[in-house]
Design an enzyme around this catalytic site. Structure first.
Site, PDB file in Angstrom:
ATOM      1  N   CYS A  91     -22.500  -1.988 -17.740  1.00  0.00           N
ATOM      2  CA  CYS A  91     -22.928  -1.734 -16.358  1.00  0.00           C
ATOM      3  C   CYS A  91     -22.344  -0.419 -15.853  1.00  0.00           C
ATOM      4  CB  CYS A  91     -22.487  -2.882 -15.451  1.00  0.00           C
ATOM      5  SG  CYS A  91     -22.955  -2.633 -13.716  1.00  0.00           S
ATOM      6  N   CYS A 137     -19.878   1.857  -3.841  1.00  0.00           N
ATOM      7  CA  CYS A 137     -19.676   1.291  -5.176  1.00  0.00           C
ATOM      8  C   CYS A 137     -19.420  -0.211  -5.115  1.00  0.00           C
ATOM      9  CB  CYS A 137     -18.544   2.011  -5.907  1.00  0.00           C
ATOM     10  SG  CYS A 137     -16.907   1.822  -5.168  1.00  0.00           S
ATOM     11  N   CYS A 182     -22.061   1.484 -10.357  1.00  0.00           N
ATOM     12  CA  CYS A 182     -21.190   2.209  -9.424  1.00  0.00           C
ATOM     13  C   CYS A 182     -21.187   3.704  -9.718  1.00  0.00           C
ATOM     14  CB  CYS A 182     -19.770   1.646  -9.467  1.00  0.00           C
ATOM     15  SG  CYS A 182     -18.940   1.746 -11.076  1.00  0.00           S
ATOM     16  N   CYS A 228     -14.053  11.460  -3.494  1.00  0.00           N
ATOM     17  CA  CYS A 228     -14.504  10.138  -3.033  1.00  0.00           C
ATOM     18  C   CYS A 228     -14.749  10.214  -1.530  1.00  0.00           C
ATOM     19  CB  CYS A 228     -13.442   9.093  -3.349  1.00  0.00           C
ATOM     20  SG  CYS A 228     -13.748   7.475  -2.599  1.00  0.00           S
ATOM     21  N   CYS A 252     -16.829  -4.972 -17.124  1.00  0.00           N
ATOM     22  CA  CYS A 252     -17.975  -4.174 -16.684  1.00  0.00           C
ATOM     23  C   CYS A 252     -18.988  -3.974 -17.819  1.00  0.00           C
ATOM     24  CB  CYS A 252     -17.515  -2.810 -16.183  1.00  0.00           C
ATOM     25  SG  CYS A 252     -16.536  -2.867 -14.668  1.00  0.00           S
ATOM     26  N   CYS A 288     -15.756   4.231   2.554  1.00  0.00           N
ATOM     27  CA  CYS A 288     -17.048   4.186   1.870  1.00  0.00           C
ATOM     28  C   CYS A 288     -17.120   2.902   1.054  1.00  0.00           C
ATOM     29  CB  CYS A 288     -17.219   5.397   0.951  1.00  0.00           C
ATOM     30  SG  CYS A 288     -18.767   5.396   0.020  1.00  0.00           S
ATOM     31  N   CYS A 341     -22.668   6.329  -6.849  1.00  0.00           N
ATOM     32  CA  CYS A 341     -21.666   7.096  -6.096  1.00  0.00           C
ATOM     33  C   CYS A 341     -22.277   8.385  -5.539  1.00  0.00           C
ATOM     34  CB  CYS A 341     -20.477   7.431  -7.001  1.00  0.00           C
ATOM     35  SG  CYS A 341     -19.219   8.415  -6.168  1.00  0.00           S
ATOM     36  N   ASP A 361       0.785  -1.235   0.000  1.00  0.00           N
ATOM     37  CA  ASP A 361       0.000   0.000   0.000  1.00  0.00           C
ATOM     38  C   ASP A 361       0.821   1.292   0.000  1.00  0.00           C
ATOM     39  OD1 ASP A 361      -2.347   1.516  -0.018  1.00  0.00           O
ATOM     40  OD2 ASP A 361      -2.371   1.670   2.152  1.00  0.00           O
TER      41      ASP A 361
END
Length: 324
Positions: free
Chosen positions: A179, A229, A182, A201, A176, A226, A186, A122
């Site tokens: 689609c 999505c 998300c 975000c 995706c 959050c 959002c 990360d």
């Protein structure tokens, strides 16, 4: 020796079954995209600004030959308890510690079979989602998350650079198609094809030290992170649960004690929340976000004395904003 088969078998013995490999090289194809994001103000304070460090993994191991990407599933429950909640990825042990522990063991194994290895989790400059896609871990969805076949997008990613030559895997094309769930769901419309804006975000907003009043109504019960999505993504509908026990949610992260968090002291923070991946921003962030929801619902009138001028400032702003 078949390094690839041996490393994959070792990972499976650790309970990790989503592993991929790609050749270590410069990712010059990302430079224009990263430059465009910077010029359009789409980077945020948590990103490393130096583009060279993001596209040149040789900076981390000059003699490196292969990058290994590994997905760590973290989902134990899809339920949301109450109108104040922590994002699912924060509910167990801090993933930085857990993923590092697993990657360290894999690096030791690689060194035992004759290679050199260095791991990353990360907080580094590597474009980990791009690498994961190159390694065949999953495809990059419209929500800018890696979506795996078995665990959906409920995964953490870790990388290992090694000097061993290992046969690379093939990237997976985005599935995706038409689609747009998300994008439609959002709350801040930060997700847009080709121009996602992480600065609006809500996961980012909940982690910022200072937020503008306009976000008070949007946070809507999110203490940290959050999941909107992800919760609506069709590929997550049948996502398998994690077998990594360290990610099993703490009881206090699912059954929220509002009074404790809104009046959080150092002792309770260190004993509980500091060990999760929501703890790195400090206790005031958790208190602030909980206070926003309680005051929005008219359930919080404030303590006799405030834990810090920071919290008192937000309390005064919230009184005015919600007309209390």
């Amino acid at each position: 020796m078949n390094y690839k088969a041996n490393i994959m078998e070792f990972c499976k013995r650790l309970g990790l079954d989503t592993i991929g490999f790609t050749r270590l090289r410069r990712f010059d194809e990302l430079q224009e995209f990263l430059e465009s994001r910077r010029q359009n103000g789409l980077q945020n304070e948590f990103e490393i600004e130096d583009i060279e460090s993001r596209i040149n993994p040789m900076l981390y191991m000059e003699e490196g030959k292969t990058i290994i990407s590994i997905a760590f599933p973290y989902l134990f429950s899809k339920e949301i308890n109450g109108d104040i909640y922590f994002s699912k990825y924060t509910r167990g042990e801090d993933y930085h510690k857990v993923v590092s522990m697993y990657l360290r063991r894999i690096c030791e194994y690689i060194e035992n079979i004759g290679g050199r290895a260095k791991y990353f989790v990360d907080s580094n400059a590597l474009p980990e989602r791009y690498i994961a896609n190159l390694c065949g871990i999953g495809f990059l969805g419209k929500n800018n998350m890696i979506i795996t076949k078995k665990y959906g997008s409920y995964v953490f990613l870790g990388e290992i650079i090694t000097d061993l030559f290992i046969e690379e895997d093939s990237p997976i094309e985005c599935e995706c198609n038409e689609c747009n769930l998300c994008m439609r769901a959002c709350p801040t419309k930060c997700i847009n094809e080709g121009k996602t804006n992480p600065n609006i975000c809500l996961s980012y907003i909940t982690q910022k030290k200072h937020i503008e009043d306009e976000w008070f109504d949007k946070i809507n019960g999110r203490i940290f992170g959050c999941d909107t999505c992800q919760d609506l993504c069709p590929f997550n509908r049948y996502a398998e649960l994690s077998n990594i026990n360290e990610f099993k949610p703490f009881e206090y992260m699912e059954s929220i004690n509002e009074d404790e968090i809104v009046n959080l002291n150092n002792k309770a923070f260190k004993e509980k929340y500091a060990s999760t991946s929501s703890g790195w921003r400090g206790k005031n962030i958790l208190t602030r976000n909980t206070m926003i929801q309680l005051m929005k619902n008219g359930r919080y009138k404030g303590p006799i004395s405030f834990s810090s001028p920071y919290i008192e400032d937000y309390y005064c702003r919230l009184l005015k904003h919600f007309k209390l």
